[in-house]
Scaffold this active site. Structure first.
Site, PDB file in Angstrom:
ATOM      1  N   CYS A 280       1.485   0.168  -3.189  1.00  0.00           N
ATOM      2  CA  CYS A 280       0.802  -1.115  -3.318  1.00  0.00           C
ATOM      3  C   CYS A 280      -0.466  -1.037  -4.152  1.00  0.00           C
ATOM      4  O   CYS A 280      -0.791  -1.962  -4.892  1.00  0.00           O
ATOM      5  CB  CYS A 280       0.515  -1.696  -1.952  1.00  0.00           C
TER       6      CYS A 280
ATOM      7  N   HIS B 110      -2.727  -1.454   3.277  1.00  0.00           N
ATOM      8  CA  HIS B 110      -2.134  -2.220   2.181  1.00  0.00           C
ATOM      9  C   HIS B 110      -3.240  -2.611   1.197  1.00  0.00           C
ATOM     10  O   HIS B 110      -4.417  -2.615   1.545  1.00  0.00           O
ATOM     11  CB  HIS B 110      -1.447  -3.468   2.759  1.00  0.00           C
TER      12      HIS B 110
ATOM     13  N   ASP C 268       0.144 -11.186  -3.678  1.00  0.00           N
ATOM     14  CA  ASP C 268       0.552  -9.828  -3.327  1.00  0.00           C
ATOM     15  C   ASP C 268       1.682  -9.398  -4.235  1.00  0.00           C
ATOM     16  O   ASP C 268       2.831  -9.763  -4.038  1.00  0.00           O
ATOM     17  CB  ASP C 268       1.022  -9.782  -1.865  1.00  0.00           C
TER      18      ASP C 268
END
Lengths: 305, 670
Positions: free
Chosen positions: B407, B451, B467
């Protein structure tokens, strides 16, 4: 026969004035086949008491003065070579008398002390490999002086336990002392004492002591007393089973002196200080002289019923 | 007093207590501490056996100095919590060697209690708490052993008494826990350093979060008033990173000032409570646009929450999130805009060129952002925990060559491109999702839920979250990391013992979740029970939060307990025993009212004698009872038929007794 007992008590009373309780305890001690330790200052009548006892009971009497150079042979006896018969002949020591006054027992060395104490325990002595029976009845009165302890060998707890009772005569009351001073000399009073109990009678009385009834309720009382010393934090250690046996035997003898065929709690209470005070030590008392107050405390702590 | 020795029992318990008390600390201390304790204990035992003597003054002084030096070398300082606790422990051991009499032993035992408490500075979990109970029992046993006679040789009795005493103290403890005022500390100490703890860091380089995702440790727990929202809403914001140096994203302090942020909140509210594990840092976790009225924290301008002190132990707070939030819709200041567009001069030329191209193709910022997200979705990007290492121009290499990343790669690259295209953007790190504990109805958020995503400021909309990872691996967001890594098999590959790895095995998972629930309740209800919770409890139970009224209530409660206790004590004793003993007790109770009850240690005949003197009129009845009593109790080996006559005799005596004690006969004074 029981009248003879009270007569004997009265006879000693006349010699040792104002000490009837101690005399009764001493008699109970003999009846219970125990031995007696008297702890008191010099001149309080220890010797008089033992001599009077010996006379009244018709026992042969020997006094052993314990000193630091006393040897076991001086107590037990020695074998001496006899030139005529070309054999060793045993010369019995003073231990072979029926009533022995072991005076100032803590002045002798432990070796000599233990010679006497072993004889007390076993009822026999072994010299040069031969075992010799001590007379029956056999009664030891040992004395020690509670003051001026330097140069003495204090009896260890294990040996103190061999004495059924420890007594302290104490000063006489003023009235008794007045009588003492005004009356005849001790020596003549002693000589006036007649034997009142024969050996047979004494043995019979001793045999009767275990027959005195001790009920379950009374045994429970003794057990409560003994267990209290074992579980309480005030006592450094508890009473031994030998102590509880001794307590019961002494209480029975006391009941007998009271002309009763059964034991009541008051009998136990009467003998308890004499029987347990030398066997107990308070936790916070390293000297070991607090037994008497501990015995009183014990009597107050435990309910008799 | 100097002659008094320490009983053997007490020494044995004292040494055991030292072991129990020291053990929790030993894991944090160097190995030679254990050796030193063994040495001191052996020496003390030898002293007790009268083999060795006490150390002399010089040796003791040297030992003290050496201890100080050793602590200094081991901890690097003599002040601070770790060093002082270590010093205390060492002196606690050395004190053994000058423990001559019971008073010294008392000092050591009291020190032990203190050391027991210090362990809680480092850990407040349930296992340690239970273990410390054992420590308390053993310490009390040592105290009891110290009071026992030297000849008594029953160590278990001391332990039994100690356990019984502490059990009896339990209600008092609960009472104190509930009612004792939680006073604010007079001073604060720096709690143990927690540098080595795993957790988010305030910078983000390539592969940082991928490394963190290997850890099964717990980050925090969260519970909600009402239903738990879907995973796509569970973006727990911790930090915003706005500075980029070509490789690493870091915080821009100037953008996190304590300055109110304009937030428009509307829609349904969502109250939640977070219990964060200690991190040694002060950032907290919150949903976007949350407000919190907890006094121990504050809100920053970048919409994150910070604790006022670093989290050295678990920290609980409540906050409220809203269905719709719009942050800073009015616009950015010029300084903010500058900082949010900041990029290093010469990095990633290909990405910059691509950003120019996108800018030309899309007029509006929103369209550009969407195009970028579509790009991640449609091109063959791959989501992996094992990304290839990247070179100097990391964003270029990632976007155009490797296209494999975790991520942080996606978030970093997207923020870079947005900034290059002139759109203010920042990286947000935190946690996403969480595991539901169905037993407790709360979320468990682990380190592997860490994250990174982005926020971009769009005109007319304010800050918006995006995201990019969701475009690449939607299962990561919806079902968690384990699901997303199922094919790759890299989920917790380095932690074979982690409980989270065995979620598939039903009973293991059940056990894990139950244990976690217990821990959560412990933290929520016990450790987090501070003055606020206390007041809330009082309000619920007593209907008031006024200290005076509470004091009166508590005192009256204590008074009530004492009255009940007194009534129990004063209640007539229950009679028990053989018929003879019952009769004896009955008579005693009756005669007590006349002041003639049996005295301590008084036998039947003595009592009889006393009664005969005190009550001359009742002599016949007294003798009637006591003669039968003695006869029945003592004249036979077993209780006989006289037992039947005891009761009537007792009744006769009881009936004959006067209501009041007659005046003492003059001759009976003894």
């Amino acid at each position: 026969m029981k009248d003879a007992l009270s007569a004997a008590q009265d006879a000693i009373d006349k010699v040792l004035l104002g000490k009837s309780q101690s005399i009764k305890l001493a008699l109970a001690c003999i009846l219970a086949k125990g031995h007696l330790l008297i702890e008191d200052l010099p001149g309080m009548g220890k010797t008089t008491l033992s001599q009077a006892l010996a006379r009244v009971l018709g026992m042969s009497y020997q006094r052993i003065q314990f000193t630091s150079d006393l040897l076991p042979g001086d107590i037990l006896g020695t074998s001496v070579f006899d030139r005529n018969s070309a054999q060793f002949v045993f010369h019995p020591g003073p231990i072979f008398a029926e009533l022995i006054l072991a005076d100032e027992i803590n002045r002798a060395t432990p070796k000599s002390q233990s010679a006497l104490l072993e004889a007390m325990e076993e009822g026999q002595v072994t010299v040069d490999g031969a075992t010799r029976q001590l007379p029956d009845p056999f009664f030891v009165i040992a004395t020690q002086n509670p003051v001026s302890q330097s140069g003495t060998f204090a009896l260890p707890e294990s040996q103190l336990d061999r004495f059924l009772m420890r007594l302290s005569l104490g000063y006489p009351s003023e009235a008794a002392e007045k009588n003492l001073l005004m009356g005849a000399e001790r020596r003549t009073r002693l000589d006036a004492v007649e034997p009142l109990l024969g050996h047979e009678q004494l043995r019979a009385l001793q045999a009767q002591v275990p027959q005195v009834t001790a009920s379950e309720a009374l045994i429970d009382y003794i057990l409560r007393l003994v267990n209290h010393t074992r579980n309480s934090d005030s006592c450094a250690w508890g009473l031994s089973p030998r102590a509880s046996l001794g307590l019961l035997a002494a209480a029975r003898a006391w009941a007998m002196l009271e002309q009763r065929h059964y034991v009541i709690p008051e009998d136990v209470q009467a003998v308890l200080p004499a029987v347990v005070s030398h066997r107990l030590r308070a936790t916070n008392d390293p000297t070991g002289h607090g037994g008497d107050s501990l015995a009183r405390w014990l009597l107050n702590e435990v309910s008799p019923v | 007093m100097s002659a008094a020795l320490i009983p053997r029992n007490a020494l044995a318990w004292l040494l055991s207590a030292q072991v129990v008390v020291l053990l929790p600390h030993l894991t944090r201390l160097p190995w030679w501490v254990a050796v030193l304790w063994l040495g001191c204990a052996a020496w003390r035992v030898q002293i007790q056996r009268m083999r060795w003597g006490y150390p002399g003054r010089i040796l003791r002084t040297a030992g003290l100095l050496l201890t100080g030096v050793a602590v200094f070398f081991s901890q690097g300082t003599l002040i601070g919590l770790d060093a002082t606790v270590m010093l205390l422990l060492l002196l606690f051991m050395l004190k053994l060697l000058e423990m001559r009499n019971p008073r010294d032993a008392l000092v050591v035992i009291y020190l032990g209690f203190f050391i027991l408490a210090t362990a809680f500075l480092f850990d407040q979990g349930i296992p340690l708490t239970l273990y410390q109970c054992v420590g308390a029992v053993v310490l009390v046993a040592a105290l009891i052993g110290l009071q026992q006679s030297p000849a008594r040789n029953d160590p278990w009795r001391a332990l039994r008494s100690a356990a019984a005493m502490l059990l009896q103290a339990l209600p008092l403890m609960l009472l104190m826990f509930l009612f004792f005022p939680r006073l604010a500390p007079l001073w604060t100490i720096n709690l143990p350093s927690t540098e080595s703890r795993t957790g988010l860091s305030d910078t983000m380089g390539p592969a940082d979060i991928a490394n963190l995702a290997q850890s099964p440790e717990l980050a925090f727990r969260a519970s909600f008033e009402g239903d738990i929202p879907p995973p796509s809403r569970l973006y727990w914001r911790a930090l915003t990173l706005s500075r980029f140096d070509g490789r690493v994203w870091s915080q821009d302090r100037l953008l996190e000032r304590r300055q109110p942020l304009a937030v428009e909140r509307s829609g349904a509210t969502l109250d939640y409570q977070v219990i964060a594990q200690p991190t040694g840092r002060n950032w907290l976790y919150s949903l976007p646009g949350s407000v919190s009225d907890s006094p121990e924290l504050r809100a920053l301008r970048d919409d994150t929450l910070r604790a006022k002190r670093p989290l050295s132990s678990t920290f609980g707070y409540t906050a409220t999130a809203f269905e719709r939030v719009q942050r800073q819709r009015d616009g950015l200041t010029e300084d903010e805009r500058q900082r949010l567009l900041q990029l290093p001069e010469d990095s990633d030329p290909r990405s910059r060129a691509w950003a120019e191209e996108l800018r030309q193709r899309h007029a509006s910022d929103a369209e550009l952002v969407n195009a970028l997200l579509r790009h991640f979705n449609q091109q063959p990007f791959h989501y992996t925990l094992r990304p290839p290492t990247l070179g100097r121009h990391s964003n270029d290499e990632f976007l155009f060559d490797t296209r494999r990343g975790f991520c942080e790669h996606y978030a970093g690259a997207m923020t870079f491109v947005l900034r290059a295209a002139g759109i203010p953007a920042r990286v947000v790190t935190g946690y996403q999702g969480g595991e539901l504990n169905p037993r407790g109805g709360y979320l468990l958020v682990h380190q592997f839920d860490a994250h990174a995503w982005i926020e971009a400021w769009l005109p007319g909309q304010g800050w918006q979250s995006f995201d990019p990872t969701f475009q690449v691996a939607p299962s990561r967001i919806e079902r968690g990391l384990e699901e997303a890594m199922r094919e790759e098999g890299s989920f917790l590959a380095d932690a074979p013992l982690a409980g989270s790895r065995y979620r598939d095995i039903g009973w293991v998972n059940n056990l894990r979740l139950t244990w976690d629930d217990i821990n959560y309740q412990w933290q929520l209800r016990v450790l987090n029970f501070q003055s606020e919770e206390q007041l809330a409890l009082f309000k619920r139970w007593l209907g008031t939060a006024d200290w005076r009224r509470i004091g009166v209530l508590v005192l009256s409660l204590v008074g009530l307990v004492m009255v009940v206790q007194a009534l129990i004590w004063l209640r007539p004793r229950r009679l028990s025993g053989s018929p003879a003993q019952l009769a004896w007790q009955q008579l005693d109770q009756r005669l007590c009212k006349l002041g003639l009850g049996v005295r301590a240690g008084e036998g039947p005949r003595d009592w009889q004698q006393r009664l005969r003197q005190a009550l001359p009129q009742q002599r016949a009845a007294i003798d009637g009872f006591f003669d039968r009593f003695v006869e029945q109790s003592y004249a036979q080996r077993q209780p006989g038929e006289a037992q039947a006559q005891l009761k009537p005799a007792l009744q006769t005596l009881l009936r004959s007794l006067p209501r009041r004690r007659p005046p003492a006969p003059s001759q009976a004074l003894d």
